[in-house]
Each structure stands twice: as C-alpha cells, then as structure tokens.
Design a protein around this motif. Structure first.
Motif, PDB file in Angstrom:
ATOM      1  N   ALA A   1       0.845  -1.188   0.000  1.00  0.00           N
ATOM      2  CA  ALA A   1       0.000   0.000   0.000  1.00  0.00           C
ATOM      3  C   ALA A   1       0.881   1.239   0.000  1.00  0.00           C
ATOM      4  O   ALA A   1       1.964   1.236   0.580  1.00  0.00           O
ATOM      5  CB  ALA A   1      -0.895   0.004   1.238  1.00  0.00           C
ATOM      6  N   ASP A   2       0.397   2.265  -0.667  1.00  0.00           N
ATOM      7  CA  ASP A   2       1.095   3.538  -0.612  1.00  0.00           C
ATOM      8  C   ASP A   2       0.805   4.167   0.737  1.00  0.00           C
ATOM      9  O   ASP A   2      -0.350   4.295   1.140  1.00  0.00           O
ATOM     10  CB  ASP A   2       0.606   4.467  -1.723  1.00  0.00           C
ATOM     11  N   LEU A   3       1.867   4.534   1.426  1.00  0.00           N
ATOM     12  CA  LEU A   3       1.723   5.151   2.738  1.00  0.00           C
ATOM     13  C   LEU A   3       2.374   6.523   2.742  1.00  0.00           C
ATOM     14  O   LEU A   3       3.417   6.725   2.120  1.00  0.00           O
ATOM     15  CB  LEU A   3       2.391   4.291   3.814  1.00  0.00           C
ATOM     16  N   ILE A   4       1.755   7.447   3.437  1.00  0.00           N
ATOM     17  CA  ILE A   4       2.366   8.750   3.658  1.00  0.00           C
ATOM     18  C   ILE A   4       2.775   8.775   5.122  1.00  0.00           C
ATOM     19  O   ILE A   4       1.928   8.824   6.011  1.00  0.00           O
ATOM     20  CB  ILE A   4       1.395   9.896   3.325  1.00  0.00           C
TER      21      ILE A   4
ATOM     22  N   SER B   1      -5.504  11.388  -2.682  1.00  0.00           N
ATOM     23  CA  SER B   1      -4.739  10.298  -3.294  1.00  0.00           C
ATOM     24  C   SER B   1      -5.212   8.963  -2.725  1.00  0.00           C
ATOM     25  O   SER B   1      -5.941   8.914  -1.734  1.00  0.00           O
ATOM     26  CB  SER B   1      -3.241  10.481  -3.029  1.00  0.00           C
ATOM     27  N   SER B   2      -4.743   7.913  -3.334  1.00  0.00           N
ATOM     28  CA  SER B   2      -5.102   6.574  -2.851  1.00  0.00           C
ATOM     29  C   SER B   2      -4.192   6.122  -1.713  1.00  0.00           C
ATOM     30  O   SER B   2      -4.383   5.049  -1.152  1.00  0.00           O
ATOM     31  CB  SER B   2      -5.033   5.571  -4.001  1.00  0.00           C
ATOM     32  N   ALA B   3      -3.211   6.948  -1.373  1.00  0.00           N
ATOM     33  CA  ALA B   3      -2.261   6.597  -0.319  1.00  0.00           C
ATOM     34  C   ALA B   3      -2.920   6.679   1.060  1.00  0.00           C
ATOM     35  O   ALA B   3      -3.832   7.470   1.281  1.00  0.00           O
ATOM     36  CB  ALA B   3      -1.053   7.525  -0.365  1.00  0.00           C
ATOM     37  N   THR B   4      -2.432   5.869   1.948  1.00  0.00           N
ATOM     38  CA  THR B   4      -2.891   5.880   3.332  1.00  0.00           C
ATOM     39  C   THR B   4      -2.004   6.831   4.123  1.00  0.00           C
ATOM     40  O   THR B   4      -0.775   6.704   4.106  1.00  0.00           O
ATOM     41  CB  THR B   4      -2.801   4.467   3.946  1.00  0.00           C
ATOM     42  N   ILE B   5      -2.631   7.778   4.796  1.00  0.00           N
ATOM     43  CA  ILE B   5      -1.890   8.728   5.621  1.00  0.00           C
ATOM     44  C   ILE B   5      -1.784   8.118   7.010  1.00  0.00           C
ATOM     45  O   ILE B   5      -2.806   7.811   7.640  1.00  0.00           O
ATOM     46  CB  ILE B   5      -2.615  10.091   5.681  1.00  0.00           C
TER      47      ILE B   5
END
Length: 87
Positions: free
Chosen positions: A4-7, A58-62
């Motif tokens: 997963a994309d993570l911020i 965005s689709s990223a998870t913060i």
C-alpha cells in the motif's frame, strides 16, 4: 503480497522541503507542520492547501501521526489565515 502507498513522517517532511519550506531533518510530523505555517502568506497558504488536498485525495494511506499533525497544525492555521484575510 500486497503493498500500500503510505504517507509517513518522512514523506511529509520530504514534500514540505520539496515545496521550499525549511523543515529540520528529523523533525516530527507535528514539528514539520509547525514550521510550515510560520510566516504564512498567500503563496505559502496556497501551496500548503494544494499539498493537503493532494494527500487527502490520493489513494495513499496517511499514517495516524501525519494525519493528526495536519489536523492539529496545518488545517487550523490555514483556516485562521483565510478568516483573517477575509476580515
């Protein structure tokens, strides 16, 4: 395996630095947001609003620490700046 994309905190610091904000390396997410809103002006406010909007859409998870820092530091400062500008 799924990725997963993570911020995370480092991503936040990197984005702020890339946008020209002076944030010390190793700063926490909350500290980075505090630095970003110092001396807030029209240009800085627009850049920060755009960054936050991109992060939130965005689709990223913060990660929670980053989200909390944005909620506690950036968003209130941007709202106050906008309100004072309109007054």
């Amino acid at each position: 395996m799924m990725y997963a994309d993570l911020i995370d905190q480092e991503d936040l610091l990197g984005q702020l630095k890339a946008l020209g904000f002076q944030v010390p390396s190793g700063a926490s997410a909350e500290q980075a947001c505090e630095y970003a809103v110092r001396g807030l002006n029209n240009e800085r406010a627009i850049v920060l609003r755009t960054m936050v909007k991109q992060m939130f859409t965005s689709s990223a998870t913060i990660l929670p620490a980053v989200r909390q820092a944005i909620d506690k530091q950036l968003l209130p400062a941007l709202a106050e700046f906008q309100q004072n500008r309109s007054a």
